[in-house]
Design an enzyme around this catalytic site. Structure first.
Site, PDB file in Angstrom:
ATOM      1  N   HIS A   1       1.875 -11.181 -35.799  1.00  0.00           N
ATOM      2  CA  HIS A   1       3.182 -11.643 -36.569  1.00  0.00           C
ATOM      3  C   HIS A   1       2.915 -11.025 -37.056  1.00  0.00           C
ATOM      4  CE1 HIS A   1       5.112 -14.998 -37.855  1.00  0.00           C
ATOM      5  NE2 HIS A   1       4.132 -15.046 -38.739  1.00  0.00           N
TER       6      HIS A   1
ATOM      7  N   ASP B   1       2.736 -11.516 -31.556  1.00  0.00           N
ATOM      8  CA  ASP B   1       2.858 -12.564 -32.293  1.00  0.00           C
ATOM      9  C   ASP B   1       2.211 -13.327 -31.371  1.00  0.00           C
ATOM     10  OD1 ASP B   1       3.354 -14.466 -33.831  1.00  0.00           O
ATOM     11  OD2 ASP B   1       5.014 -13.871 -34.399  1.00  0.00           O
TER      12      ASP B   1
ATOM     13  N   SER C   1       8.562 -15.342 -39.965  1.00  0.00           N
ATOM     14  CA  SER C   1       8.098 -16.009 -40.315  1.00  0.00           C
ATOM     15  C   SER C   1       9.250 -17.414 -40.619  1.00  0.00           C
ATOM     16  CB  SER C   1       6.984 -15.709 -40.926  1.00  0.00           C
ATOM     17  OG  SER C   1       5.962 -16.469 -40.850  1.00  0.00           O
TER      18      SER C   1
END
Lengths: 376, 376
Positions: free
Chosen positions: A353, A320, A156
């Site tokens: 995610h 995600d 991320s």
């Protein structure tokens, strides 16, 4: 009692040695002083070529593995990926993780004291970028004697830093592990960040960012976290975990107090978050993510990727939707066009995610294989 | 000047004729008085068998078509689907749309005056359900002399009402058009609604729901709307509409004031919304959506669908991630198992959940075809 294969870990704090002018940021503004909190797992070898730098995500920190004391109930955020014989093998590697610039877990951020005023920076803290975070990490490493990185790795916002590292310091990075990330946030991601910031600044306790000696904007920050949390999960994982289950086992009472389990969960997540996170850091770090754009910073994505000299492992996750596979592929294709050595895998995972934090089994093998072999 | 094929339309308001006990809700509580705002396009025929009831979505109202006056800048929400020769053909049908119970556009809701106290209901308003909304519509229609419905039609929360109509009053509904909807909201949908409600009740101006004679909780309501708005669009439509474009054409200034176009758009949407919507209605209507569950209300989805005697047209939209296609299919499969006459189509559209409001061209033909032919 919680056990961790990494045992008790003592965080370290260093103050960067800066020129008279201070630390110059991408915006052109300067910070007179930068302190960095970091942790280290494993030992640097004689040659100094076995260091792996882990890069944490938005709400993470330097505490990637181990416990802070014997009674600590929460091991570091990637404890199940780090340790003897694990993906980030501490028998072989020295794994380092530092809290990012702008953060609130020991590294200089908006909640730190401005040495020129003796007051917290608050919103007078300058805007920081992913590039600035990486620059701070670079100086930290040089200062503690690390001149080459066996690998950088993060998911991320941590993946953004890994990409920035590979582009900004190509000669120093041998391998880059980029998980659930992107070369630039899409409009939906920017929109969710904007909602979180709006929730914070709409809380009267935020008070223009000057709340450090009074009540903190806990409601606004909790709502920001609730929105964020939904985006970190997938619809499927929420269905599996909560479905339409009510908090009260005896069924819907048809009143406004009655809550679905997912509501109580989100509120709990929001409340828990405000104990450990600074609202102004939320603003600065989301803004850094919004501004991150390797293409616009380096004259196009292809030009950015052409600079790199690392091997790359890029992983995306089927569920995600915040950093979808297409965004990872954009990076992979640009690397391929530049003739770089890149492995890509879309990991099948229901966890959205957050998969990069949760899907340890598959990920462990992919990362272990990528990190095997010697110095490039 | 804005034109509408439906011309100027005058809203009508009726007060339901109730027994002494008032209007009994699903919760068992009662409302002493219910007023309903509705609009009508086209004429009821002699046989009284050409009425189509439109059911509006969460933030919609009775104003589905036409203008309210000559200088009106905004036609009704489905103006491009209603009119002479259109999908809902006013040459042939009498199209009726009423504001839902709990709403804030002329029908009794939390902002209405409680006749027993002379004060706004606020949070003393009883919890209402999709079933209660439909019950109010049923009584309205009977009161104005409508005893059969050629069709019911709605999207999103309007689709929930269409399904409820077909299950609750099977002998009265000949056709049901169910767009971008579901028989029960999933955990992610409940979670987003919970965030919106949290934003509202965290605004100090909300004041426990008692704000009607003071400042309204406009910040909280605007944030709720911003979250909602993201869920109504798709990531793809946001990319196409905004991408990473900055509000200031001269590029990122790297400060906190600088905004991406998508941020300004969301803030504008939030600000616009608070002028026309009541925060307490937001709470009650989202709660009604959360509680809606045809399966648990009627002893299973199959049992619910077995009650129906309508023909069904069910449409989902490829980019709708809030009410995804799987949820429409759940309804379609249950209808099919019950041996009902159901047409299903997944419409290819980039506009996300809002597709049912925006994708007029394809939808028009599908609905027109479904509504063709005579009384069943």
């Amino acid at each position: 009692m919680i056990q961790s294969p990494n045992g008790v870990v003592i965080p370290r704090t260093v103050t960067l040695q800066l020129d008279q002018g201070g630390f110059v940021l991408e915006s052109g503004k300067t910070l007179p002083e930068v302190t960095v909190r970091y942790e280290m797992y494993g030992e640097i070898n004689q040659a100094g070529d076995n260091v792996i730098l882990l890069l944490h995500a938005f709400s993470g920190d330097a505490h990637a593995a181990g416990l802070h004391h014997d009674a600590d109930r929460y091991p570091g955020w990637w404890d199940d990926m780090i340790g003897s014989g694990n993906a980030f093998d501490t028998d072989r590697f020295c794994v380092i993780c530092s809290n990012v610039l702008g953060g609130c877990q020991g590294t200089t951020g908006p909640g730190s004291t401005n040495p020129q005023t003796g007051q917290p920076w608050g919103m007078t803290f300058p805007v920081i970028t992913i590039g600035d975070m990486v620059d701070v990490q670079y100086r930290l490493l040089r200062q503690i004697g690390v001149n080459t990185l066996y690998a950088v790795a993060g998911g991320s916002m941590g993946g953004m830093q890994a990409l920035e590292w590979a582009v900004r310091f190509p000669d120093m990075v041998q391998r880059a592990v980029v998980l659930a990330s992107t070369a630039r946030l899409n409009a939906q991601g920017i929109a969710f960040n904007a909602v979180g910031r709006n929730a914070i600044v709409s809380d009267p306790a935020w008070n223009g960012g000057n709340y450090y000696d009074g009540p903190h904007p806990t409601r606004g920050l909790a709502i920001a976290r609730m929105v964020g949390h939904i985006t970190y999960l997938s619809s499927e994982s929420m269905r599996l975990k909560f479905g339409r289950r009510l908090q009260n086992a005896d069924g819907a009472k048809l009143d406004l107090e009655d809550q679905f389990a997912v509501e109580s969960y989100l509120e709990y997540q929001g409340e828990k978050f405000v104990d450990r996170f600074d609202a102004n850091s939320y603003i600065y770090l989301t803004k850094a993510m919004d501004y991150f754009d390797l293409a616009s910073s380096w004259g196009g994505l292809d030009a950015a990727m052409a600079r790199t000299r690392s091997r790359f492992l890029v992983l995306s996750y089927t569920s995600d939707w915040l950093f979808p596979t297409d965004q990872s592929k954009e990076v992979v294709y640009a690397l391929a066009r530049a003739g770089k050595d890149v492995s890509f895998n879309e990991v099948v995972s229901p966890y959205g995610h957050d998969s990069f934090l949760l899907e340890a089994t598959l990920q462990r093998e992919l990362i272990r294989a990528f990190l095997s072999g010697g110095t490039v």
